[in-house]
Design a protein around this motif. Structure first.
Motif, PDB file in Angstrom:
ATOM      1  N   CYS A  50       0.784  -1.240   0.000  1.00 56.01           N
ATOM      2  CA  CYS A  50       0.000   0.000   0.000  1.00 56.01           C
ATOM      3  C   CYS A  50       0.814   1.288   0.000  1.00 56.01           C
ATOM      4  CB  CYS A  50      -0.961   0.024   1.187  1.00 56.01           C
ATOM      5  SG  CYS A  50      -0.179   0.372   2.769  1.00 56.01           S
ATOM      6  N   ILE A  76       3.362   9.996 -13.477  1.00 61.17           N
ATOM      7  CA  ILE A  76       2.773  10.034 -12.131  1.00 61.17           C
ATOM      8  C   ILE A  76       2.099   8.698 -11.815  1.00 61.17           C
ATOM      9  CG2 ILE A  76       0.970  11.121 -10.713  1.00 61.17           C
ATOM     10  CD1 ILE A  76       1.680  13.795 -12.096  1.00 61.17           C
ATOM     11  N   ASP A  77       1.380   8.152 -12.788  1.00 64.84           N
ATOM     12  CA  ASP A  77       0.733   6.851 -12.579  1.00 64.84           C
ATOM     13  C   ASP A  77       1.759   5.788 -12.191  1.00 64.84           C
ATOM     14  OD1 ASP A  77      -1.755   7.818 -13.072  1.00 64.84           O
ATOM     15  OD2 ASP A  77      -1.986   6.917 -15.057  1.00 64.84           O
ATOM     16  N   MET A  92       3.263   6.508  -8.663  1.00 63.46           N
ATOM     17  CA  MET A  92       2.333   6.585  -7.527  1.00 63.46           C
ATOM     18  C   MET A  92       1.373   5.388  -7.430  1.00 63.46           C
ATOM     19  SD  MET A  92       3.411   9.427  -6.228  1.00 63.46           S
ATOM     20  CE  MET A  92       2.204   9.671  -4.922  1.00 63.46           C
ATOM     21  N   ALA A  93       1.439   4.460  -8.393  1.00 67.45           N
ATOM     22  CA  ALA A  93       0.453   3.370  -8.403  1.00 67.45           C
ATOM     23  C   ALA A  93       0.596   2.448  -7.202  1.00 67.45           C
ATOM     24  CB  ALA A  93       0.553   2.566  -9.693  1.00 67.45           C
ATOM     25  N   LEU A 138      -1.653   3.433  -2.112  1.00 63.07           N
ATOM     26  CA  LEU A 138      -3.111   3.407  -2.052  1.00 63.07           C
ATOM     27  C   LEU A 138      -3.642   4.566  -1.215  1.00 63.07           C
ATOM     28  CD1 LEU A 138      -3.694  -0.405  -1.421  1.00 63.07           C
ATOM     29  CD2 LEU A 138      -3.852   0.849  -3.585  1.00 63.07           C
ATOM     30  N   TYR A 196      -6.865  11.006  -5.215  1.00 72.43           N
ATOM     31  CA  TYR A 196      -5.883  10.907  -6.290  1.00 72.43           C
ATOM     32  C   TYR A 196      -5.825  12.113  -7.229  1.00 72.43           C
ATOM     33  CZ  TYR A 196      -5.656   5.907  -5.063  1.00 72.43           C
ATOM     34  OH  TYR A 196      -5.506   4.701  -4.421  1.00 72.43           O
TER      35      TYR A 196
END
Lengths: 701, 166
Positions: free
Chosen positions: B43, B122-123, B126-127, B130, B136
């Motif tokens: 997470c 960013i995806d 930062m994926a 959680l 988001y």
């Protein structure tokens, strides 16, 4: 002579203007408002403090409450300190007799009492300044924490007036400032709790640091309701730092000098639990029992009009069965409580939404009165209904009593997901009758599944009407002739309110079903609902708004499909329109339009945040969340099999706030219920297949 | 006895071998800004920097941190607030806030290597973090705001240097 800072604070604290904030009343509330020790205080040091009972769990209530006070008083909200009381008491209780941060009440219940208290304070401050300057009060205003006389340019800070103002009688009907007439999202009002949440200084329940505090990890029965049969303490002989193994309901707390040490020992402990009949329980068996519960005549909840006669004269009927699974909350902060149990006094530090439930737990476990308990409320790392219970307090209280020192008990993520307190699984049979004009004439909604209210010691289910089961069905806006039944099913796992409580499933049942009625009528889903909203202007207003936002009247772009739903819950009407495409038979949601009518939005930026958060949560739940049961145990354990959406999975979400002049409504919860049906209705539009069983990923029918 | 650096200060700890860095930070050093939420690197709530790279403190044995430099959320803006912290406040990013230390530490590592990240960048970065409250879009916005300020600051420094030289 110089005064030490401490002396100054003491003397200035002694001079203060303190005004009681009345117990909130609501339309549904018949009891008289009782003044008490919820209060607003302006100190001679200019410090403005309000003691209020709503926990801050991310919903932004502390900022919203500070905005109401600040707007009326004439001071920036960031200068108002919201503090929590140290135990529940009458002035803090909502109309159902409990101090709890639930039901999306934080703003709507407290708006009037806060506005009035702030207006009273402002009135006496202005009067004191008027007397000091010998000018009429009508020439004075309060702004930026000062009373201002614009004609002469004189200003005086509130603090210099409090001694004189405190001697004046409080007006019963103080003049109030008019409310601003805009719901535009203003991103400039900053959340009061945010600075501490970006530098690591915010104290959540996990971060409580009491001198001499030990740590507790739990080992609980994986089968709900089983108790410890035997344990072998020698099995953790030699594990470092272990202080005690403390029996608690359904398991033990292992106490050590660090959580990591406690957890390792708890995992390694050789322990046997009692055998129970529930050790063979499965989701399939529960579903079968709920389906069986739908057979024959069910115990009634409500009867309105003549449903049978309407069905006999119906032109078309629809008869369908829907089902939802158990859901868990996955608050990022797992359950945690720090307790220091002494002979005659208990001190608790807790991220709780359920202060009176904690009080009742303390009374039951220790026999202590409310006054023998001090309860410090920390920030909550998420609540969503999960933190309304007393189980973690009981564990910490018992652990602390056993070792004679403060103990912080924290659950692991696995404990959090597997130990129950779920949104109940539920099955619903819905029948509807259409006349020749495609009007719904009658509906019959039948629920089969646990009545959560029966599992709470503080709740009585009367006339088979379970407060925790009926919302967003019993108040449906569509049919005058309406019948509702509910057959209760006993389940062994503890149940819990989950964001939007019964509206989370009933909104899905009702709005999925209404889409099926529209299809039976051969009508567009928006046009069909519109035709039924003549007497429901709030439903109509939010529906029209999302139709506009999603360009419903134009054909959907190539390969895109849309679905819509409207649900009123917690005093607010919310419509959502989902736009998706299908990829290898799986829905990919691209856009969600949200319109909410919550009356005047007190803190529009927080309304937007709550709507977006609700869509993201509702989407994860509808797409993939469930806690299946096999061999009496939860079949989920951590974020790999029960994950919120990730940043790369979220759709574009557009939020619009509609004000029809309705009373203030809640905001934290009503964004949840429309999402699942808007999603499944869009899937029907794309595939021609109805999803009547959640989650979508389970592909059950 | 193990030695490493936390937020610029040298520390020595004596803990059980295999103890994850997270629990040394929280229970031994009382740096509670770094959070536990899953214990299995699922997470990102426990994200800290070790020698400048983001790591999940909940699964990193303390031996692996020996003689290395650890930065936690408490150390990120110790001298002056990090541009991300400022942007986070301006955009009202957090809701409950529990995951946000980890979000900011992951974002800080991203901007340190790429102050002009695309949505896709960013995806990717930062994926693994959680946010159960669903903050988001504001995270994305705040990262871009902070990135722009970092780029502006660097451009200003370059201009200063140039004018000093001439």
């Amino acid at each position: 002579m110089t005064q030490s800072r401490r002396e100054f604070l003491q003397s200035s604290a002694a001079i203060a203007l303190t005004v009681a904030i009345a117990r909130p009343t609501l339309a549904a509330d018949e009891s008289p408002a009782t003044p008490g020790n919820a209060y607003l205080r302006v100190g001679a040091d200019n410090r403005v403090t309000a003691v209020l009972p709503t926990s801050e769990m991310g919903q932004g209530t502390h900022t919203g409450q500070a905005m109401i006070l600040g707007e009326e008083l004439g001071i920036d909200p960031s200068q108002i300190h919201i503090e929590m009381p140290l135990r529940p008491a009458e002035p803090y209780r909502l109309f159902f007799g409990q101090m709890r941060s639930v039901g999306s009440y934080g703003i709507r219940a407290w708006y009037e009492p806060l506005k009035k208290a702030a207006a009273q304070v402002r009135a006496v401050l202005l009067e004191a300044a008027g007397e000091r300057w010998r000018v009429p009060v009508s020439e004075l205003d309060a702004t930026d924490g000062q009373v201002v006389h614009a004609l002469s340019g004189r200003r005086v800070p509130f603090g210099e007036l409090v001694e004189a103002a405190a001697a004046l009688p409080l007006p019963e009907d103080p003049p109030m400032r008019p409310a601003p007439d805009t719901n535009d999202v203003d991103h400039t009002t900053r959340r009061v709790d945010v600075p501490a949440k970006v530098d690591g200084s915010a104290v959540f329940g996990t971060d409580v640091d009491v001198p001499g505090c030990l740590h507790g990890a739990v080992r609980m029965s994986p089968v709900y309701g089983a108790e410890v049969l035997s344990l072998d303490a020698d099995s953790i002989e030699g594990f470092p730092g272990i202080e005690a193994i403390v029996p608690v309901p359904n398991g033990v707390v292992v106490v050590a000098d660090s959580w990591w040490r406690a957890k390792r020992a708890a995992d390694a402990l050789s322990i046997e639990f009692t055998d129970t009949d529930d050790a063979t329980l499965s989701s399939e068996a529960l579903s079968a029992a709920m389906r069986e519960g739908l057979e024959g005549d069910l115990p009634p909840v409500v009867r309105r009009g003549d449903v049978d006669a309407q069905f006999q004269s119906a032109v078309k009927t629809v008869d369908v069965i829907y089902e939802v699974p158990f859901l868990t909350h996955i608050c990022m902060e797992p359950l945690v409580c720090t307790a220091h149990t002494r002979e005659n006094h208990l001190e608790l530090w807790m991220p709780t939404q359920g202060h009176d439930i904690v009080r009742m737990t303390v009374e039951r476990v220790l026999g202590f009165t409310n006054e023998q308990m001090t309860l410090h409320t920390t920030y909550l790392g998420g609540g969503f209904g999960r933190k309304t219970h007393g189980e973690i307090a009981e564990q910490a209280i018992l652990a602390s009593r056993a070792v004679g020192a403060p103990v912080k008990v924290m659950w692991s993520r696995e404990d959090d997901i597997q130990q129950g307190y779920y949104r109940p699984a539920m099955m619903a049979r819905l029948r509807g009758a259409l006349d020749a004009n495609n009007r719904i004439t009658a509906m019959h909604a039948q629920l089969s599944g646990p009545q959560m209210g029966r599992t709470f010691e503080h709740v009585t289910v009367r006339d088979n009407n379970d407060f925790f089961s009926v919302a967003s069905l019993i108040d449906q806006p569509y049919a005058e002739h309406f019948a509702m039944d509910h057959r209760h099913l006993d389940v062994p796992m503890p149940l819990s309110p989950w964001r939007a409580v019964s509206s989370s499933q009933n909104g899905f049942f009702m709005e999925g079903f209404i889409d099926e009625m529209a299809a039976a009528a051969g009508m567009d889903p928006v046009a069909f609902r519109r035709a039924h909203f003549e007497a429901h202007p709030r439903h109509l207003a939010v529906l029209d708004r999302v139709a506009e936002m999603s360009q419903w009247d134009a054909p959907a772009p190539d390969g895109r499909h849309r679905g819509v739903a409207v649900v009123q819950s917690y005093g607010s009407a919310v419509a959502q329109a989902v736009t998706l495409r299908m990829e290898r038979e799986r829905p990919v949601v691209e856009h969600v339009a949200v319109a909410i009518d919550c009356g005047r939005a007190i803190y529009p930026d927080a309304v937007e945040a709550q709507m977006k958060g609700s869509v993201i949560e509702g989407l994860a739940a509808a797409l993939r969340h469930e806690v299946p049961i096999a061999d009496g145990r939860a079949q989920r354990s951590n974020f790999h099999d029960y994950s919120p959406l990730r940043i790369d999975e979220i759709p574009d979400i557009e939020v619009s706030i509609v004000d029809t002049g309705a009373p203030l409504g809640g905001v934290g919860e009503p964004g949840i219920p429309p999402l699942a049906p808007a999603l499944t209705n869009a899937i029907f539009s794309a595939t021609g297949k109805r999803v009547r069983v959640l989650p979508v990923s389970a592909r059950r029918t | 006895m193990l030695e490493f650096t936390v937020n610029g200060e040298s520390v020595r700890v004596e803990v059980d071998p295999g103890t994850p860095l997270l629990w040394v930070l929280r229970d031994t050093l009382k740096l509670n800004g770094t959070k536990y939420a899953c214990g299995r690197s699922l997470c990102g709530a426990c994200t800290v920097h070790v020698d400048g790279s983001p790591v999940r403190a909940c699964v990193m044995p303390i031996e692996s941190a020996a003689n290395r430099a650890v930065t936690t959320i408490e150390g990120l803006g110790a001298e002056k607030p990090h541009p991300l912290q400022t942007a986070w406040i301006e955009a009202n990013v957090p809701q409950c806030g529990y995951c946000q230390s980890g979000q900011i530490m992951s974002a800080a590592a991203l901007l340190a290597s790429n102050p002009n990240p695309s949505d896709a960048d960013i995806d990717v970065a930062m994926a693994g973090n959680l946010c159960r409250c669903g903050t988001y879009d504001r995270i994305r916005k705040a990262i871009k705001t902070a990135g722009a300020r970092i780029r502006d600051d660097r451009a200003a420094v370059r201009d200063d240097n140039r004018s000093t030289v001439t």
